[in-house]
Scaffold this active site. Structure first.
Site, mmCIF file in Angstrom:
data_model
loop_
_atom_site.group_PDB
_atom_site.id
_atom_site.type_symbol
_atom_site.label_atom_id
_atom_site.label_comp_id
_atom_site.label_asym_id
_atom_site.label_seq_id
_atom_site.Cartn_x
_atom_site.Cartn_y
_atom_site.Cartn_z
ATOM 1 N N SER A 3 72.881 59.591 62.881
ATOM 2 C CA SER A 3 73.574 58.836 63.360
ATOM 3 C C SER A 3 73.854 57.341 62.577
ATOM 4 O O SER A 3 73.133 57.590 61.482
ATOM 5 C CB SER A 3 72.648 58.260 64.633
ATOM 6 O OG SER A 3 71.703 57.533 63.913
ATOM 7 N N LYS A 4 74.326 56.588 63.054
ATOM 8 C CA LYS A 4 74.731 55.217 62.191
ATOM 9 C C LYS A 4 73.215 54.730 61.388
ATOM 10 O O LYS A 4 73.367 54.171 60.426
ATOM 11 C CB LYS A 4 75.255 54.419 63.034
ATOM 12 C CG LYS A 4 76.671 54.607 63.351
ATOM 13 C CD LYS A 4 77.765 53.345 63.929
ATOM 14 C CE LYS A 4 78.809 53.906 63.889
ATOM 15 N NZ LYS A 4 79.135 54.158 65.695
ATOM 16 N N ARG A 5 72.040 55.003 62.027
ATOM 17 C CA ARG A 5 70.926 54.512 61.704
ATOM 18 C C ARG A 5 70.634 55.210 60.256
ATOM 19 O O ARG A 5 70.135 54.375 59.209
ATOM 20 C CB ARG A 5 69.756 55.031 62.376
ATOM 21 C CG ARG A 5 69.427 54.223 63.836
ATOM 22 C CD ARG A 5 68.304 54.688 64.465
ATOM 23 N NE ARG A 5 68.593 56.106 64.851
ATOM 24 C CZ ARG A 5 67.799 56.900 64.374
ATOM 25 N NH1 ARG A 5 66.788 56.769 63.801
ATOM 26 N NH2 ARG A 5 68.129 58.281 65.172
#
Ligand code: GLU
Length: 492
Positions: A244-246
Site C-alpha cells: 500500500s501507499k505506506r
C-alpha cells in the site's frame, strides 16, 4: 482448444496499481505466448467512484508498459442494454427473481442470523413470490436463484494453484445481479462480458477467488462456455502486509515520474511471482517466449525496491545517451528546461549513466551542467586546506583551458549517425585528455593531486563525471568563468 484470449478488466476507481499492472502483464504475455489475443475492458459501472482521470491513467500506464489491447477498449457503461437483456432472460427462465426487501428488512434479518450464530446470508424471502406479489412499482433488485440442495456444489480448477476449488452452493447467497438503480453488479456484468468477448482464460488477483463460483453459476445458467481461471497471489510490502501507499510508490505512474524505465518495471513485475530458471533479465519478447502459468508462484510476492532499482540501472546503462536525453525530457515534472539532444549533453549523460539508478537521479547529476551557474557551498570545502599552490594551479589551469583548440568544441552531432557521433566525441575527449596530461606533466603535477580541485571548481561537487567530459561539455567559456569564481571562493 480455441485460440487463447485473455483480458484485463480494471475499474477506474484509482490509478493503475503495481499489482494491477502485474495482473495485466501476466494476462498479456500469457495470450501472446500462444499467439492469442489480449483485450482491455474498463469496468466503469460504479458511477460514483469511477473517474475519467483514473481511466486515462490506466490506459496510458498500460501503453507505457507496452501492454496493448488487441481490440477497441470496451466500456461497461456503454453496454447496459446488453446486461438488461440477459437479466430478463434469467428472469424469464426462472434463474433470477425480483427482490423487494428493503435495506432495513435485510439488516434486521442479518442481525437475527448473527444473533443465532448463523452465517448472515439473504434469507430468500422473495425467492418464491407469487406473480401477484410482484409489484414492480416498488423498488426492487434482481437476484440470482442459486441452485440449492445438499449435493449442489460449484467448482473450478485454478491454473496457478493447480488445485480444484469447490464450494457448496449453500455457502453462496442468492446474490444481486441488478441493483435498485438498474445497474448490473460486478459479478453479473463481468460474466456476460467475458463470455461475449470469448475470453478463454481469466487471470486476476486472488481477492476475486470468492467471486469465481458465482460467475461459474452464471455461465452455466446463461448457457455460456466456462473459461479457465487463474488467481494470482497478492503483492506484499517488506513488512508482510498488503502493498500500500505506506510502502512508497504504488502506482505505475509514480514510478514513471520517479524515473523508472518501462522495461525495468516490466522485467521487475514479471519476476515478482514468476520465474524461468535463475534468469533475472528479460525483455518483453523473452517473457512472451518463456511465460507459463505453471511457473507462477502460489505464495504472495514481497515487493523489493532495491531489486527494482538494480534492474532500472541495468536498463539505463544499456541505453544510448541520446535516447536517455529524450527519456529524461519525457519525465516532465518540475520546471526544468529540456535537455538539448546535443553532443555535449550526450557526453555527460553517457559518462553518468552508469552511476544513476533512475532518470531523475541522472537529471540531478547533470545539474552542474544544466544550471547556468553554480553556487559553491561552504560545507563542500570543509576540511580541505587549499593554499597558494592551489590558487596558482587554478590560474594555470584556466590558461590551459583558454589555450585549448576551439576546433575541439566545434563538433557536428549527427543524430542519424550514432557511430560517427561517438567517433567525433571520442576524438574531442582524447584531444582534451592529451592536452591536459601534457599540461600536468609540464607543471610536475599528477591527476590524483588535482582532480578534486578541478571537480569542485567545475561542478561544485566532489563526485562528478570524468573531468575531460566535463571540460568538453561545459566548453571553454563556462569552464573559465567557473575557475575564476572558485578562485575567489577559496581565496579568503
Ligand atoms: N473490475 C474488477 C476489478 O478491478 C475486475 C476483476 C476481474 O478481473 O474479474 O477488480
Amino acid at each position: 482448444m480455441d485460440d487463447i484470449k485473455t483480458r484485463f478488466a480494471p475499474s477506474p476507481t484509482g490509478y493503475l496499481h503495481i499489482g494491477g499492472a502485474r495482473t495485466a502483464l501476466f494476462s498479456y504475455v500469457y495470450a501472446k505466448h500462444s499467439g492469442g489475443k489480449f483485450v482491455l475492458r474498463i469496468e466503469d459501472t460504479d458511477f460514483e467512484r469511477s473517474e475519467r482521470v483514473f481511466e486515462e491513467d490506466i490506459i496510458d500506464s498500460l501503453k507505457w508498459l507496452s501492454i496493448i489491447s488487441d481490440e477497441d477498449i470496451a466500456y461497461q457503461s456503454k453496454r447496459l442494454d446488453i446486461y438488461k437483456t440477459y437479466a430478463e432472460k434469467l428472469l424469464r427462465e426462472g434463474r433470477a427473481y425480483y427482490c423487494f426487501c428493503s435495506k432495513e428488512l435485510l439488516e434486521e434479518d442479518r442481525n437475527s442470523l448473527i444473533a443465532e450464530n448463523k452465517k448472515p446470508m439473504y434469507t430468500g424471502r422473495c425467492r418464491e413470490l407469487k406473480p401477484d406479489e410482484i409489484l414492480l412499482k416498488k423498488p426492487y433488485v434482481i437476484r440470482f436463484r442459486v441452485k440449492r440442495g445438499p449435493a449442489e456444489t460449484t467448482g473450478f480448477k485454478d491454473l496457478i494453484r493447480n488445485q480444484f476449488i469447490s464450494v457448496n452452493n449453500d455457502e453462496i447467497d442468492d446474490f444481486v445481479l441488478v441493483r435498485e438503480d438498474g445497474i448490473p453488479t460486478y459479478n453479473f456484468a463481468v460474466t456476460i462480458d467475458d463470455a461475449l468477448t470469448g475470453i478463454t482464460h481469466i487471470i486476476r488477483g486472488d481477492d476475486h477467488l470468492s467471486n469465481t463460483p458465482k460467475q461459474i453459476m452464471l455461465y452455466n445458467a446463461l448457457g455460456f462456455n466456462v473459461p479457465a481461471f487463474a488467481h494470482v497471489s497478492m503483492i506484499l510490502g517488506p513488512d508482510g502486509k498488503r502493498l500500500s501507499k505506506r510502502h512508497g510508490a504504488t502506482s505505475v505512474n509514480q514510478y514513471k515520474q520517479e524515473g523508472f524505465l518501462p522495461e525495468a518495471l516490466v522485467n521487475y513485475l514479471i519476476r515478482l511471482g514468476w520465474s524461468h530458471g535463475n534468469d533475472e533479465i528479460f525483455s518483453m519478447d523473452e517473457i512472451i517466449k518463456y511465460f507459463d502459468l505453471k511457473n507462477i508462484s502460489k505464495s504472495a510476492a514481497i515487493f523489493n525496491t532495491e531489486k527494482l532499482l538494480w534492474l532500472n540501472s541495468h536498463y539505463i546503462k544499456s541505453k544510448d545517451p541520446f535516447e536517455l536525453i529524450g527519456l529524461i525530457n519525457g519525465i516532465g515534472g518540475d520546471s526544468q528546461k529540456p535537455l538539448a539532444a546535443a553532443l555535449d549533453t550526450a557526453a555527460l549523460v553517457d559518462s553518468l549513466k552508469t552511476r544513476a539508478k533512475t532518470l531523475v537521479e541522472l537529471r540531478q547529476k547533470l545539474g552542474f551542467f544544466t544550471n547556468e551557474s553554480i553556487e559553491y557551498k561552504g560545507e563542500i570545502i570543509n576540511g580541505l586546506n587549499f593554499d597558494e599552490s592551489d590558487l596558482g594551479f587554478l590560474k594555470s589551469f584556466k590558461e590551459f583551458i583558454n589555450g585549448l583548440d576551439p576546433k575541439i568544441f566545434n563538433y557536428n552531432a549527427d543524430l542519424e549517425n550514432k557511430e560517427k557521433t561517438a567517433e567525433e566525441l571520442k576524438k574531442s575527449i582524447d584531444a582534451i585528455k592529451t592536452g591536459f596530461n601534457d599540461f600536468l606533466s609540464k607543471n610536475g603535477q599528477t591527476m590524483k593531486e588535482k582532480a578534486m580541485l578541478i571537480r569542485l571548481a567545475l561542478t561544485g561537487e566532489k563526485i562528478s563525471p570524468p573531468i575531460f567530459e566535463i571540460i568538453f561539455s561545459l566548453g571553454k567559456e563556462r569552464c573559465a568563468e567557473r575557475i575564476d569564481k572558485f578562485y575567489d571562493f577559496i581565496n579568503i
